[in-house]
Design a protein around this motif. Sequence first.
Motif, PDB file in Angstrom:
ATOM      1  N   MET A 201       0.815  -1.215   0.000  1.00 41.29           N
ATOM      2  CA  MET A 201       0.000   0.000   0.000  1.00 41.29           C
ATOM      3  C   MET A 201       0.852   1.270   0.000  1.00 41.29           C
ATOM      4  N   TYR A 202       1.898   1.278   0.808  1.00 34.28           N
ATOM      5  CA  TYR A 202       2.721   2.474   0.931  1.00 34.28           C
ATOM      6  C   TYR A 202       3.937   2.452   0.005  1.00 34.28           C
ATOM      7  N   GLY A 203       4.215   1.305  -0.588  1.00 32.79           N
ATOM      8  CA  GLY A 203       5.349   1.235  -1.506  1.00 32.79           C
ATOM      9  C   GLY A 203       6.669   1.517  -0.832  1.00 32.79           C
ATOM     10  N   THR A 204       6.780   1.122   0.432  1.00 32.63           N
ATOM     11  CA  THR A 204       7.958   1.483   1.224  1.00 32.63           C
ATOM     12  C   THR A 204       9.257   0.960   0.619  1.00 32.63           C
ATOM     13  N   THR A 205       9.225  -0.202  -0.010  1.00 30.87           N
ATOM     14  CA  THR A 205      10.449  -0.774  -0.570  1.00 30.87           C
ATOM     15  C   THR A 205      10.659  -0.409  -2.036  1.00 30.87           C
ATOM     16  N   LEU A 206       9.701   0.308  -2.631  1.00 29.11           N
ATOM     17  CA  LEU A 206       9.827   0.676  -4.041  1.00 29.11           C
ATOM     18  C   LEU A 206      10.833   1.802  -4.221  1.00 29.11           C
ATOM     19  N   ALA A 207      11.451   1.835  -5.390  1.00 33.87           N
ATOM     20  CA  ALA A 207      12.338   2.948  -5.722  1.00 33.87           C
ATOM     21  C   ALA A 207      11.515   4.227  -5.847  1.00 33.87           C
ATOM     22  N   ARG A 208      12.073   5.346  -5.379  1.00 34.25           N
ATOM     23  CA  ARG A 208      11.423   6.637  -5.549  1.00 34.25           C
ATOM     24  C   ARG A 208      11.692   7.152  -6.964  1.00 34.25           C
ATOM     25  N   GLY A 209      10.714   7.792  -7.542  1.00 38.03           N
ATOM     26  CA  GLY A 209      10.943   8.375  -8.856  1.00 38.03           C
ATOM     27  C   GLY A 209       9.686   8.373  -9.697  1.00 38.03           C
ATOM     28  N   PRO A 210       9.725   9.029 -10.843  1.00 33.54           N
ATOM     29  CA  PRO A 210       8.547   9.156 -11.700  1.00 33.54           C
ATOM     30  C   PRO A 210       7.975   7.817 -12.173  1.00 33.54           C
ATOM     31  N   GLY A 212       8.321   5.091 -10.171  1.00 33.39           N
ATOM     32  CA  GLY A 212       8.193   4.293  -8.962  1.00 33.39           C
ATOM     33  C   GLY A 212       7.257   4.952  -7.964  1.00 33.39           C
ATOM     34  N   GLN A 213       7.639   4.885  -6.693  1.00 27.68           N
ATOM     35  CA  GLN A 213       6.813   5.443  -5.631  1.00 27.68           C
ATOM     36  C   GLN A 213       6.943   6.960  -5.611  1.00 27.68           C
ATOM     37  N   VAL A 214       5.813   7.654  -5.658  1.00 26.96           N
ATOM     38  CA  VAL A 214       5.821   9.124  -5.632  1.00 26.96           C
ATOM     39  C   VAL A 214       5.113   9.666  -4.393  1.00 26.96           C
ATOM     40  N   GLY A 215       4.630   8.791  -3.523  1.00 26.80           N
ATOM     41  CA  GLY A 215       3.928   9.214  -2.320  1.00 26.80           C
ATOM     42  C   GLY A 215       2.818   8.256  -1.973  1.00 26.80           C
ATOM     43  N   CYS A 216       2.059   8.623  -0.942  1.00 26.47           N
ATOM     44  CA  CYS A 216       0.945   7.795  -0.472  1.00 26.47           C
ATOM     45  C   CYS A 216      -0.387   8.519  -0.527  1.00 26.47           C
ATOM     46  N   GLY A 217      -0.378   9.772  -0.952  1.00 25.58           N
ATOM     47  CA  GLY A 217      -1.612  10.540  -0.973  1.00 25.58           C
ATOM     48  C   GLY A 217      -1.905  11.208   0.347  1.00 25.58           C
ATOM     49  N   LEU A 218      -1.748  10.462   1.444  1.00 19.77           N
ATOM     50  CA  LEU A 218      -1.957  11.003   2.793  1.00 19.77           C
ATOM     51  C   LEU A 218      -0.687  11.666   3.306  1.00 19.77           C
ATOM     52  N   ASN A 481      -4.974   7.474  -7.499  1.00 21.87           N
ATOM     53  CA  ASN A 481      -4.864   7.035  -6.117  1.00 21.87           C
ATOM     54  C   ASN A 481      -3.465   6.491  -5.852  1.00 21.87           C
ATOM     55  N   ALA A 482      -2.774   7.078  -4.867  1.00 19.09           N
ATOM     56  CA  ALA A 482      -1.397   6.690  -4.587  1.00 19.09           C
ATOM     57  C   ALA A 482      -1.291   5.258  -4.098  1.00 19.09           C
ATOM     58  N   THR A 483      -2.249   4.819  -3.274  1.00 22.76           N
ATOM     59  CA  THR A 483      -2.147   3.464  -2.734  1.00 22.76           C
ATOM     60  C   THR A 483      -2.426   2.419  -3.817  1.00 22.76           C
ATOM     61  N   TRP A 484      -3.319   2.744  -4.769  1.00 27.33           N
ATOM     62  CA  TRP A 484      -3.507   1.845  -5.908  1.00 27.33           C
ATOM     63  C   TRP A 484      -2.206   1.758  -6.709  1.00 27.33           C
ATOM     64  N   ARG A 485      -1.612   2.922  -6.985  1.00 26.69           N
ATOM     65  CA  ARG A 485      -0.354   2.940  -7.735  1.00 26.69           C
ATOM     66  C   ARG A 485       0.698   2.067  -7.038  1.00 26.69           C
ATOM     67  N   ASN A 486       0.814   2.234  -5.715  1.00 22.25           N
ATOM     68  CA  ASN A 486       1.819   1.466  -4.988  1.00 22.25           C
ATOM     69  C   ASN A 486       1.510  -0.031  -5.000  1.00 22.25           C
ATOM     70  N   VAL A 499       9.602 -11.882  -3.898  1.00 23.23           N
ATOM     71  CA  VAL A 499       8.930 -11.284  -2.749  1.00 23.23           C
ATOM     72  C   VAL A 499       9.905 -10.409  -1.966  1.00 23.23           C
ATOM     73  N   PHE A 500       9.512  -9.158  -1.696  1.00 23.29           N
ATOM     74  CA  PHE A 500      10.377  -8.255  -0.930  1.00 23.29           C
ATOM     75  C   PHE A 500      10.036  -8.245   0.547  1.00 23.29           C
ATOM     76  N   GLY A 501       9.002  -8.964   0.953  1.00 28.74           N
ATOM     77  CA  GLY A 501       8.700  -9.098   2.372  1.00 28.74           C
ATOM     78  C   GLY A 501       7.981  -7.897   2.937  1.00 28.74           C
ATOM     79  N   THR A 502       8.266  -7.594   4.190  1.00 29.77           N
ATOM     80  CA  THR A 502       7.591  -6.532   4.920  1.00 29.77           C
ATOM     81  C   THR A 502       8.596  -5.481   5.340  1.00 29.77           C
ATOM     82  N   ALA A 503       8.250  -4.226   5.102  1.00 24.46           N
ATOM     83  CA  ALA A 503       9.113  -3.121   5.522  1.00 24.46           C
ATOM     84  C   ALA A 503       8.728  -2.690   6.931  1.00 24.46           C
TER      85      ALA A 503
END
Length: 622
Positions: A201-210, A212-218, A481-486, A499-503
């Motif tokens: 949901m939060y994409g915590t382990t994803l790479a940041r960038g256009p 990749g993960q750009v945020g969570c909306g909240l 929606n950021a969480t959908w994207r993540n 599998v990257f597991g749990t952050a």
Amino acid sequence: MEHRPVSAAVEAAHSAHRKTLPFGDTTDFEDADRGFIAALAPCVITAADGRVVWDNDSYGFLAGDAPTSVHPALWRQSQLAAKQGLYEVVAGIYQVRGFDISNITFVEGDSGVIVIDPLISTEVAAAALALYRQHRGNRAVSAVIYTHSHVDHFGGVLGVTSQADVDAGRVAILAPEGFIDHVVAENVYAGTAMLRRASYMYGTTLARGPYGQVGCGLGQNTSTGEVAVIVPTDTICRTGETRVVDGVQIEFQMAPGSEAPAEMHFYFPQFRALCMAENATHTHHNLLTLRGALVRDPRAWAGYLTEAIDTFAGRSDVVFASHHWPMWGTERIAEYLALQRDLYAYLHDQTLRLLNQGYTGTEIAEQFQLPPALESAWHARGYYGSVSHNVKAVYQRYLGWFDGNPARLWPHPPEALATRYTAALGGVDRVVDLAAEAFKGGDFRWAATLLDHAVFAEPEHAGARRLYADTLEQLAYGSENATWRNFFLSGATELRSGVFGTAGQVTSMALLSQLSPEQLFDSLAIRVNGPRAWDLDVALDVSFADTGVNYRLTLRNGVLVHRKAPAAPDSADATVTAATKLALLGALLGEGAPEITGDPTAWAKLRAVLDTADPAFNIVTP
């Protein structure tokens, strides 16, 4: 991070949104910058072992116009949420934003400072307090207020105070009724599953960038440092209660069952400032989060917002929340709260209207449209919650998972269903060919459905995995929606890389240490492997030497039951004595051993049937 080019279908959709959404309205940017005092440079926060637990600088790419790989409204929201530093809300109230997914607020009292919502982890809360003190003086913390029972609003409490200061009466901890019970239920009982899904949901382990993960909306992301909780010393139980804390008068409004099971709003008369916790933020929020939680009550949520308008709005000059940026002006506040109220009321009422006409949750979600005033309000758009999954949540709240069609009452589970579908369609290769046609035509939803079956039928089919990842990626690029994207990007990442597991980990010793004995035994009960324990009949007395309290535990029929009762060695297989609750917890985790009298195998039998939760279970594959 591996990625594919943005499809023409996604680019066309983004182009249409740029023309229809009010991008010329820059009021949010003005509000988000108002009161700025100082930023943290660099905004990279580490744990004692050098591990980075927060890196807001990784969002430096959020400049200029949105790339085609990100929905333009989500890009705008992420630009706003990535702003970090110390801000003045009004003279006497300050916020540090951009140090976690949530905000930490400082209210200056007669002798010290009241802290509202100390973020997720110790390290980021301590950094926020240090930034505040650097610019406002070395004020002692006089109290901590938890607005509600989610971890991003209490987990960093040890960064701003200590258990010793609370025990000594130097620091008060205020929270809404039911706070600790709901903290335990969410973060311990179902914590492993929620955290695994939260990593998607939060994409915590994803790479940041256009791409990749750009945020969570909240907010931008969740910090990954030490999580703790200190049990409240003062519980707020009813609307209208007041407190004077360090010379500051506070009026409380209860809001249970809204965004959190235990939540409250409060008003500061001397500052003409209203804190709305997480019930009015600059996004369409969740009625059921994608990580999983109890379904929230939109009818009650809307009612609390109406009550807040009637009680506080007319005498408020500023409204602030535990996320995003404040809003100033009495008339603006009333309009903002009314639109937020109308959003949740409309979702509730119209879903029920259509539900009673026989539509299912999925059918309602497909035809549901918000009124124009809500569609055009930036703070009501779905960067975090969405119309689609919130409508389904309302349906679930009232009618549950079953839509009434008997063919859907007893379906095969996903893996068995997948093998049957792929066989009926001519085999996995044929399913992949059909998905490729859908992909080429821009029907990524249908392609994902087909490829879900293909991968569950043959998990190692290279072509299916590759196209499935590419499909999820296009769905991510198109999501407002950021969480959908993540979620989409996380699925694509695991299909490509494993599998990257749990952050992070919420169930730290600091949090577990606050469990009552009853909660500790409940957490054991949900770990019992029922089938392996069917034939066991064990009775244990568990005594805590520091309190002299004894509990009788019985394990029969795979069910672990506890009750407080005097020790009765004659009817117990064994008596387990621990010096403290923490000592017993350590023994259960394999650290040390309790004193056992009677049958020494009884304790071992119980421990032998306790499962360990899996923080890396499969999601996008069987």
